[in-house]
Design an enzyme around this catalytic site. Structure first.
Site, PDB file in Angstrom:
ATOM      1  N   TRP A 100      37.628  45.269  46.035  1.00 50.91           N
ATOM      2  CA  TRP A 100      36.636  46.167  46.092  1.00 50.91           C
ATOM      3  C   TRP A 100      35.847  45.007  44.856  1.00 50.91           C
ATOM      4  CZ3 TRP A 100      35.423  48.047  50.236  1.00 50.91           C
ATOM      5  CH2 TRP A 100      36.723  48.680  51.075  1.00 50.91           C
ATOM      6  N   ASP A 167      33.339  51.799  39.945  1.00 51.40           N
ATOM      7  CA  ASP A 167      33.078  52.366  41.141  1.00 51.40           C
ATOM      8  C   ASP A 167      34.754  53.029  41.248  1.00 51.40           C
ATOM      9  OD1 ASP A 167      33.971  52.364  43.438  1.00 51.40           O
ATOM     10  OD2 ASP A 167      34.172  50.240  44.105  1.00 51.40           O
ATOM     11  N   LYS A 191      36.916  59.189  49.801  1.00 55.04           N
ATOM     12  CA  LYS A 191      38.329  59.659  49.488  1.00 55.04           C
ATOM     13  C   LYS A 191      38.856  60.594  49.085  1.00 55.04           C
ATOM     14  CE  LYS A 191      38.207  54.671  50.894  1.00 55.04           C
ATOM     15  NZ  LYS A 191      37.273  53.752  49.863  1.00 55.04           N
TER      16      LYS A 191
HETATM   17  C1  PLP Z   1      37.162  52.504  50.202  1.00 55.99           C
HETATM   18  C2  PLP Z   1      36.514  51.522  48.639  1.00 55.99           C
HETATM   19  C3  PLP Z   1      35.163  51.064  48.517  1.00 55.99           C
HETATM   20  C4  PLP Z   1      33.797  50.776  49.870  1.00 55.99           C
HETATM   21  O1  PLP Z   1      33.448  52.587  50.105  1.00 55.99           O
HETATM   22  P1  PLP Z   1      32.428  52.561  51.259  1.00 55.99           P
HETATM   23  O2  PLP Z   1      32.160  53.806  51.664  1.00 55.99           O
HETATM   24  O3  PLP Z   1      33.445  51.980  52.602  1.00 55.99           O
HETATM   25  O4  PLP Z   1      31.883  50.817  51.336  1.00 55.99           O
HETATM   26  C5  PLP Z   1      34.936  50.751  47.764  1.00 55.99           C
HETATM   27  N1  PLP Z   1      35.422  50.808  45.846  1.00 55.99           N
HETATM   28  C6  PLP Z   1      36.738  51.675  46.566  1.00 55.99           C
HETATM   29  C7  PLP Z   1      37.484  51.916  45.007  1.00 55.99           C
HETATM   30  C8  PLP Z   1      37.212  52.358  47.401  1.00 55.99           C
HETATM   31  O5  PLP Z   1      38.593  52.511  47.585  1.00 55.99           O
END
Ligand code: PLP
Length: 357
Positions: A100, A167, A191
């Site tokens: 990511w 993020d 998540k």
């Molecule tokens: C799942 C995830 C993403 C991607 O998320 P999307 O909403 O599917 O684009 C980005 N960063 C982290 C840390 C993630 O766990």
């Protein structure tokens, strides 16, 4: 249907009360006789939900004055681009802690100079780099606080000499965060904060408007702040369910209380991984994530992997297969996973140990 325990990495398990309220709203949104799937986002009742959701974010994370919360489409992956578009002028710095983080860096590279100041790719991202220098001339420093695939987590709010952007897709609302240390915190909701279909961003307002490039209307974060996330049709249902999820976090006693439960869940599972001779953890102990617990069969026991997966499945464990880039197992124990879920998995590991001793 027999009892199942859901450890999916995302979209995550949601509390039953959230599901019940979502079902009710699909039938009838706030007594209007109209489904939440069919209401206009300009109806007054919707406004209340949006305001409540923003207010809950601010309350739960203790977000200081000067910040705004927006809800966006496109997921965290789209936010990788939002970050670079809105903050990269001369140079951006990233901490490479996994897939990511790399994807976020790639978007910045497409728009200007962007560097990884450190990487843990040498050990398949099983740890978080510690010794690195954040370039003082960077427009921002980007981190991924929880690395969903590898089960590593940066649990402290680091000090950065340049604006810090994080993020937090997979550990937001799992622990208290000092928002004042960040210029932007963002992530997909699916998540820990709700269902798929909406992403959140917490933005320090006065940090915006400093880049010289043309910003397309939809990619300019100021658009979404100015229009209170309703410049265009927002993902109404996803926001509704996110709001219900936040209400649930509050009912649990807030983020600090949920954090305590999360630490207990994680400890229960890591203790078993460390004790059980059939399994070993894959993440460096000091960087272990409280959200995604990654483990494999112990050396010499690798051929038991498929058998454990099917045994665990027979016992109602869902979603414990590790990400294809790491293999083994991953139990995602986000906020809605219970101590009981974790103990069921531990019992399963102990039973499997007995079967093979
Ligand atoms: C799942 C995830 C993403 C991607 O998320 P999307 O909403 O599917 O684009 C980005 N960063 C982290 C840390 C993630 O766990």
């Amino acid at each position: 249907m027999s009892k199942v325990h859901v450890f999916n990495a995302g979209p995550c398990l949601l509390p039953q009360v959230v599901l019940d309220n979502a079902i009710e709203a699909i039938k009838d949104f706030k007594g209007t006789g109209v489904s939440v799937l069919s209401i206009s986002h300009r109806t007054p009742g919707w406004d209340e939900t949006m305001n409540e959701c923003r207010a809950l974010w601010k309350e739960l994370l203790n977000i200081p004055e000067g910040y705004e919360v927006v809800f966006l489409g496109g997921g965290a992956s789209m936010e990788f681009l939002y970050v670079a578009m809105n903050f990269l002028e001369k140079k951006a710095a990233y901490l490479d802690t996994g897939v990511w983080a790399k994807k976020a860096l790639k978007e910045a590279k497409g728009l200007g100079e962007a560097v990884a100041v450190a990487s843990s790719s040498d050990k398949n991202y099983c740890y978080i780099p510690k010794d690195y220098v954040i370039p003082a001339d960077a427009d921002y420093f980007h981190i991924t606080t929880n690395n969903t695939i590898y089960g590593t987590e940066l649990k402290e709010d680091i000090d950065s000499p340049v604006p810090l952007i994080a993020d937090m897709s997979s550990d937001i609302l799992s622990r208290p965060v000092d928002v004042s240390k960040y210029t932007m915190i963002y992530g997909g909701a699916q998540k820990n904060a709700g269902p798929a279909g909406v992403a959140f961003a917490i933005i320090k307002k006065d940090a915006l408007g400093k880049v010289s490039r043309y910003l397309p209307t939809m990619l300019d974060l100021r658009t979404h702040i100015d229009k209170e996330s309703m410049f265009n049709t927002p993902p109404v249902f996803s926001i509704f369910v996110m709001n219900e999820t936040l209400k649930w976090v509050k009912s649990m006693g807030g983020v600090a209380a949920v954090h305590e439960l999360n630490e207990k869940k994680a400890k229960t599972l890591y203790d078993e991984i460390d004790r059980n001779p059939l399994f070993v953890g894959t993440a460096a102990v000091e960087d272990r994530s409280s959200m995604n617990v990654c483990f494999v069969m112990a050396p010499g026991k690798e051929d038991l992997q498929d058998e454990f997966l099917s045994y665990a499945k027979s016992q109602g464990m869902i979603g414990i297969k590790g990400h294809r880039s790491v293999g083994g197992f991953r139990a995602s124990i986000y906020n809605a996973a219970t101590q009981e879920d974790v103990e069921a998995l531990v019992a399963c590991m102990q039973e499997f140990e007995k079967m093979h001793s």
